[in-house]
Design a protein around this motif. Structure first.
Motif, short mmCIF file in Angstrom:
data_model
loop_
_atom_site.label_atom_id
_atom_site.label_comp_id
_atom_site.label_asym_id
_atom_site.label_seq_id
_atom_site.Cartn_x
_atom_site.Cartn_y
_atom_site.Cartn_z
N ALA A 1 0.51 -0.58 -0.57
CA ALA A 1 -0.02 0.52 -0.19
C ALA A 1 1.19 1.19 0.19
CB ALA A 1 -1.06 0.41 1.15
N PRO A 2 0.36 2.45 -0.87
CA PRO A 2 1.58 3.92 -0.48
C PRO A 2 1.71 3.60 1.05
CG PRO A 2 -0.91 3.87 -1.17
CD PRO A 2 -0.73 2.56 -0.81
N GLN A 3 2.88 4.32 0.71
CA GLN A 3 2.80 5.91 2.07
C GLN A 3 2.17 6.67 1.94
OE1 GLN A 3 7.59 4.72 1.54
NE2 GLN A 3 7.05 6.93 2.44
N ASP A 4 2.08 7.42 3.25
CA ASP A 4 0.46 8.59 3.68
C ASP A 4 1.49 8.86 4.58
OD1 ASP A 4 -1.02 10.32 2.49
OD2 ASP A 4 -2.98 9.27 3.01
N TYR A 5 1.25 9.97 4.60
CA TYR A 5 1.20 11.11 5.98
C TYR A 5 0.41 11.95 6.41
CZ TYR A 5 5.68 9.67 3.35
OH TYR A 5 6.95 9.03 3.36
N ARG A 6 0.62 11.89 7.93
CA ARG A 6 -0.89 12.87 8.05
C ARG A 6 -0.70 13.95 8.93
NH1 ARG A 6 1.03 8.84 11.42
NH2 ARG A 6 1.45 9.70 14.21
N ASP A 7 0.61 14.80 8.72
CA ASP A 7 0.99 16.17 9.19
C ASP A 7 0.91 16.92 8.28
OD1 ASP A 7 3.10 14.37 8.36
OD2 ASP A 7 3.97 15.57 9.90
N GLU A 8 0.17 16.92 6.61
CA GLU A 8 0.29 18.14 5.65
C GLU A 8 -0.57 19.52 6.04
OE1 GLU A 8 -3.56 15.94 4.64
OE2 GLU A 8 -1.40 14.95 5.91
N ALA A 9 -1.32 19.26 6.91
CA ALA A 9 -2.13 20.58 7.03
C ALA A 9 -0.93 21.08 8.39
CB ALA A 9 -3.45 20.07 7.88
N ASP A 10 -0.24 20.60 8.79
CA ASP A 10 0.34 21.77 9.86
C ASP A 10 1.53 22.81 9.77
OD1 ASP A 10 -0.44 19.34 11.72
OD2 ASP A 10 2.47 18.66 11.86
N ASN A 11 1.68 22.71 8.35
CA ASN A 11 2.36 23.50 7.75
C ASN A 11 2.40 24.25 5.83
OD1 ASN A 11 4.95 23.00 7.32
ND2 ASN A 11 4.47 22.71 10.04
N ALA A 12 3.06 25.18 5.35
CA ALA A 12 3.32 25.08 4.22
C ALA A 12 4.19 24.55 4.00
CB ALA A 12 3.36 26.54 4.49
N PHE A 13 5.59 24.21 4.87
CA PHE A 13 6.65 23.32 4.37
C PHE A 13 5.97 21.74 3.80
CE2 PHE A 13 10.20 20.65 5.84
CZ PHE A 13 10.85 20.17 5.17
N LYS A 14 5.99 21.37 4.66
CA LYS A 14 5.06 19.90 4.82
C LYS A 14 4.04 19.39 3.46
CE LYS A 14 6.16 18.55 9.83
NZ LYS A 14 5.88 17.38 10.59
N ALA A 15 3.21 21.20 3.69
CA ALA A 15 2.07 20.92 2.54
C ALA A 15 2.83 20.28 1.03
CB ALA A 15 1.06 21.71 2.26
N TYR B 1 -3.77 3.39 3.62
CA TYR B 1 -4.52 2.43 4.66
C TYR B 1 -3.29 2.84 6.05
CZ TYR B 1 -6.79 -0.88 2.46
OH TYR B 1 -7.71 -1.65 1.65
N GLY B 2 -2.04 3.90 5.60
CA GLY B 2 -1.14 4.02 7.26
C GLY B 2 -1.56 5.39 6.87
N ARG B 3 -0.89 5.82 7.90
CA ARG B 3 -0.21 7.64 8.00
C ARG B 3 0.27 7.82 8.72
NH1 ARG B 3 -4.62 11.98 7.29
NH2 ARG B 3 -3.36 12.78 5.76
N GLY B 4 2.21 8.62 8.21
CA GLY B 4 2.98 8.69 9.12
C GLY B 4 3.35 10.19 9.00
N VAL B 5 4.67 10.53 9.30
CA VAL B 5 4.55 12.13 9.70
C VAL B 5 5.67 11.87 8.67
CG1 VAL B 5 3.66 12.38 12.17
CG2 VAL B 5 5.90 11.34 11.28
N MET B 6 5.76 13.63 8.64
CA MET B 6 6.90 13.88 7.55
C MET B 6 8.01 14.30 7.82
SD MET B 6 4.83 14.93 4.07
CE MET B 6 3.37 16.18 5.15
N PRO B 7 9.23 14.32 7.10
CA PRO B 7 10.41 15.68 7.95
C PRO B 7 9.89 16.91 8.30
CG PRO B 7 11.01 14.17 5.58
CD PRO B 7 9.72 13.89 5.85
N ASP B 8 10.60 17.17 9.55
CA ASP B 8 10.02 18.86 9.55
C ASP B 8 10.66 19.62 9.15
OD1 ASP B 8 8.01 17.75 12.25
OD2 ASP B 8 9.56 16.20 12.38
N ASN B 9 11.53 19.65 8.35
CA ASN B 9 12.77 21.17 8.11
C ASN B 9 12.84 19.54 6.81
OD1 ASN B 9 15.08 19.02 8.74
ND2 ASN B 9 14.62 19.46 11.30
N PHE B 10 13.77 20.92 6.42
CA PHE B 10 14.63 20.85 4.43
C PHE B 10 15.79 19.49 5.08
CE2 PHE B 10 17.44 22.02 1.13
CZ PHE B 10 16.29 22.16 -0.14
N ALA B 11 16.70 19.97 5.97
CA ALA B 11 17.59 18.98 5.93
C ALA B 11 17.16 17.80 5.85
CB ALA B 11 18.98 20.10 7.37
N ASP B 12 15.99 17.68 6.73
CA ASP B 12 15.84 16.14 6.95
C ASP B 12 15.07 15.56 6.16
OD1 ASP B 12 16.95 15.66 9.33
OD2 ASP B 12 14.91 16.16 10.35
#
Length: 865
Positions: free
Chosen positions: A529-543, A615-626
């Protein structure tokens, strides 16, 4: 066939014969330099007497006179030799800034003039004021002496504008010798003859009563485009035949520039200096003298070669593309014919040059680069076509249900290292709610030093019951793969399926119930199943990151799945235990152990299936370096895999890989390989541009093709991204722009990873931190320092070249554009890094966080029942 016919018709249209006035039987004169291919006047290497006589024999009866430029060495014999061929002669004395050579040259020229009865004129110096070789005072002194020493009329040769700037020069000559070379002024071919006539009339008005001789008039057959002036054999024929027709009617005195091509002039005049001859260096006419002019006389041969090349490409492309509809096939046919025609015409044009060791080396590099660009473009075009112009995706999995008693035991492995305990606990809680009858969860924490990080997770596992087992092992080698192999060793012997998720994922309760039934077919070893993320609405960078991620999982993975060639990723994946053990577990040598495992399983002949539903959603890197660290790991791992599996992918080692699987695992990573080559190109471009500034007289702008290839490549990739994001991912305009920015921002990181993967093979695993703090602005800028330096360098060099050279040639203009376009990915990195430093920027700046597909299966992706 229709596309082939259309392309050939277009080529024929561009090469339709154009009637032009016929060449006169005998012209007024030729500028005559008899140097051969291996001779060079600038190095005092001159032709033999026999070679000069041979050339004069060729011109006998074709011209009334010749003009030559120096009496050095054997050149002093030209008047005597010309008299045998009924040719009048204008003698030239070459004067330049080598002062010690000027006086002997002048005196010898006077002697030659006085000793030959067929000498009718004496030219003292050639464009010496234009080149600033002598002062006007010095030139006038030579002219006055010459008029006193010889009996024939004396002049000096300059361009029309020099005569207008120095009108007093006319008082020291018997006639005015003017050079009319509209190419150097950037005049369009259709305006070139009127331009010459207009300037000639202006000189007559300025110097009434003075005889005017056109000392040079011509057009080059090859070289750089200057403003509106294009150098080609057809344009040389057009200009000269039009000019000669008018000149004969007006009884002009003129010398056509020139009789023979002079390759040695490339050093002093640039590449174009070699190509002013009516005859080439082998003494063959370069164009027809009386039949209609054709741009490329052998165009039909080139068109046929292009058609054969394109057809061969399409046979390979269509061999395994049966689901493409007519529109998709037409699109690929157009791309193949455009690519083949471009390659053939570029190669043909390059071979029309006088090749040296240097140009041969450059040509080889150009050929390699051109083939690489075409291969990557066709691979990108193929993905574009298969993503949009197929009737459906028969292999795309759909949720399937089985009775509980038919479902196997699944062992879920959750590797973690130094992860925030509250995040891992949230993941485990979601697993505890799975709607699946028989499963276990093995949590393996490897090498975390801080007990306060891993012990809360251990205690929470104990509260969740016997299904959850926790292991903390330190030290444990092998990074994530080592942890997963450890977990595999602890797995219940009855477990038939291994599931892996990252420690930051919250899974859907129906994940395994919907996907495990796919293992009913014994050939299926991977369900993804695809990777997906749940914090895309946190800020512009994650979007922005979220937008960039979507393309792979909802374009690339879907097309790859049709040939059983998906990239396995190490979360939301299910693996048949038997297959996993058969290939001896996870590869601890590779930092993308998931993709490597998938390929090794394919090599054993197993199948994988993909479902385009989250089917599951994780979290994305919080900054550009990561964000960069994560992509570096993916790209470097790809190089590790390509190097380790070269034999299997190329078919040199025995495996069960199909042609489609080999294609996707090579073609899928070609764009990243191209990024690596692009960095080399950019560094070379910076060095070349700097050399153009330091040595402007010796280093020209690269030929147009070196600009067109990267521009075409960049434009096509951008067009593909925009089109597919809008049509297949259903992204908004803002999300599409965000995806482009984020993707381009990673180009430099990918290129470094690829080049590192070429020269090394064991970079350490790079963990992507979860729930890290956002960067402050200065730190964010520091993380894009390399990109900022490259961007600034390109901008400064582009500005300097524009200031120094302007846009006098198309090559220069396009090269400046290339520098600016090539800087775009570096600029994007700076933008994205800056955005990451401001977590307060709302995601709505990017657009609606919810994309059109992915939460549920997109029904348009499935084959109609």
């Amino acid at each position: 066939m229709g596309v082939a016919a259309l392309m050939i018709a277009l080529i024929a249209l561009l090469n339709r014969p154009e009637p032009e006035p016929a060449w006169p039987d005998k012209i007024s004169g030729f500028a005559f330099s008899p140097m051969r291919a291996d001779q060079d006047a600038s190095r005092d290497i001159y032709p033999s007497i026999a070679e000069i006589d041979e050339d004069l024999t060729l011109l006998q009866g074709k011209a009334k006179a010749i003009r030559f430029y120096t009496v050095a060495d054997t050149m002093a014999a030209i008047p005597a030799l010309a008299s045998k061929h009924d040719l009048k002669v204008t003698v030239g004395a070459w004067l330049d800034d080598r002062i010690e050579r000027n006086e002997p040259e002048f005196l010898r020229a006077v002697e030659v003039v006085n000793n030959n009865d067929n000498v009718t004129q004496f030219l003292v110096g050639n464009e010496v004021l234009l080149r600033a070789n002598l002062t006007k005072v010095d030139l006038i002194a030579y002219l006055d002496r010459a008029r006193a020493l010889v009996k024939v009329p004396v002049s000096t040769a300059e361009t029309w504008d020099v005569w207008l700037r120095h009108p007093e020069l006319a008082e020291h000559v018997d006639f005015i010798t003017v050079h009319m070379l509209p190419y150097w002024e950037g005049i369009n071919i259709d305006q070139a003859v009127p331009h010459v006539i207009e300037r000639l009339n202006l000189l007559r008005e300025t110097f009434p009563g003075k005889q005017i001789v056109i000392g040079e008039v011509g057009w080059p057959s090859n070289g750089r485009t200057r403003q509106q002036a294009s150098a080609s054999q057809a344009n040389e024929a057009i200009f000269l035949r039009r000019f000669l027709s008018y000149a004969e009617r007006q009884h002009y005195d003129y010398f056509v520039m020139e009789a023979f091509d002079q390759p040695w002039k490339q050093v002093s005049e640039g590449a174009v200096g070699a190509y002013w001859g009516v005859y080439d260096v082998e003494r063959q006419p370069k164009f027809a003298f009386d039949t209609p002019v054709v741009n490329t006389p052998d165009w039909w041969i080139l068109a046929l070669i292009s058609a054969v090349m394109a057809s061969s490409m399409l046979i390979v492309i269509f061999a395994d593309s049966h689901k493409l509809n007519h529109s998709g096939r037409s699109f690929l046919a157009i791309m193949a014919y455009m690519a083949a025609s471009t390659a053939v015409w570029i190669t043909y044009g390059y071979t029309q040059q006088y090749l040296t060791i240097g140009t041969i080396i450059v040509g080889i590099l150009l050929l390699i680069g051109m083939v690489g660009v075409i291969v990557v473009l066709l691979a990108e075009a193929h993905e574009w076509a298969e993503a949009h112009w197929v009737g459906g995706h028969a292999r795309l999995a759909r949720p399937t249900q089985l009775p509980d008693d038919e479902l196997p035991l699944v062992s879920i492995h959750v590797p973690c290292y130094n992860e925030p305990p509250e995040m891992v606990i949230e993941t485990l809680n979601s697993l505890a709610k799975l709607n699946y009858p028989d499963f276990e969860v093995i949590v393996i924490d490897n090498n975390t030093k801080d007990e306060a990080v891993w012990q809360p997770v251990q205690r929470h596992c104990e509260t969740l019951g016997e299904r959850f087992r926790f292991f903390h092992v330190s030290p444990l080698a092998g990074f994530k793969a080592g942890a997963l192999n450890f977990a595999l060793a602890q797995t219940d012997a009855a477990a038939e399926v291994i599931a892996v998720i990252d420690s930051d994922y919250i899974v859907d309760a129906n994940w395994m119930a919907d996907l495990v039934p796919q293992f009913q077919r014994p050939s299926v070893a991977i369900v993804q199943a695809p990777q997906d993320y749940r914090d895309e609405a946190d800020n512009a960078f994650k979007a922005m990151c979220y937008a960039e991620y979507r393309g792979f999982f909802y374009i690339g993975m879907i097309t790859r799945n049709e040939r059983n060639a998906i990239i396995q990723h190490g979360t939301m994946t299910l693996v048949r235990r038997q297959a996993l053990e058969e290939v001896k577990g996870w590869g601890e040598w590779c930092i993308t152990e998931d993709a490597d495992l998938g390929l090794r399983i394919f090599e054993q002949g197993y199948e994988a299936t993909y479902i385009a539903k989250s089917y599951g959603r994780g979290v994305m890197p919080d900054n550009f370096a990561d964000f960069k660290k994560q992509r570096f790991r993916w790209a470097y791992g790809a190089m590790q895999i390509l190097r380790r599996h070269t034999g299997e992918l190329l078919g040199r080692k025995e495996s069960h890989l199909t042609r489609g699987q080999r294609y996707h695992f090579i073609a899928g990573w070609l764009p990243w390989l191209a990024d690596g080559m692009n960095l080399i190109f950019n560094i070379a471009a910076l060095c070349w541009s700097l050399a153009m500034l330091i040595m402007p007289s010796k280093v020209d702008a690269p030929e147009l093709v070196f600009s067109l290839l990267p521009l075409a490549f960049f434009s096509f990739k951008l067009a593909k991204l925009i089109y597919l994001y809008r049509s297949r991912v259903n992204a908004s305009v803002g999300q599409t722009i965000a995806a482009a920015l984020a993707g381009l921002a990673l180009a430099h990181t990918i290129s470094l990873a690829i080049l590192s993967g070429v020269v090394t093979k064991d970079k350490p695993f790079i963990r992507t931190p979860k729930l890290a703090s956002s960067q402050r602005l200065l730190k964010a800028l520091a993380d894009s320092r390399d990109e900022a330096i490259l961007m600034t360098s390109m901008w400064l060099l582009a500005a300097a070249l524009f200031w120094l050279h302007g846009t006098e040639t198309l090559d220069m203009l396009m090269w400046i554009i290339v520098l600016l376009v090539q800087s775009i990915p570096y600029c994007c990195a700076l933008i994205v890094s800056t955005v990451s430093a401001f977590p307060q920027l709302p995601s709505r700046w990017v657009g609606n966080a919810k994309f059109g597909i992915g939460r549920e299966v997109d029904k348009t992706l499935l084959v109609k029942e």
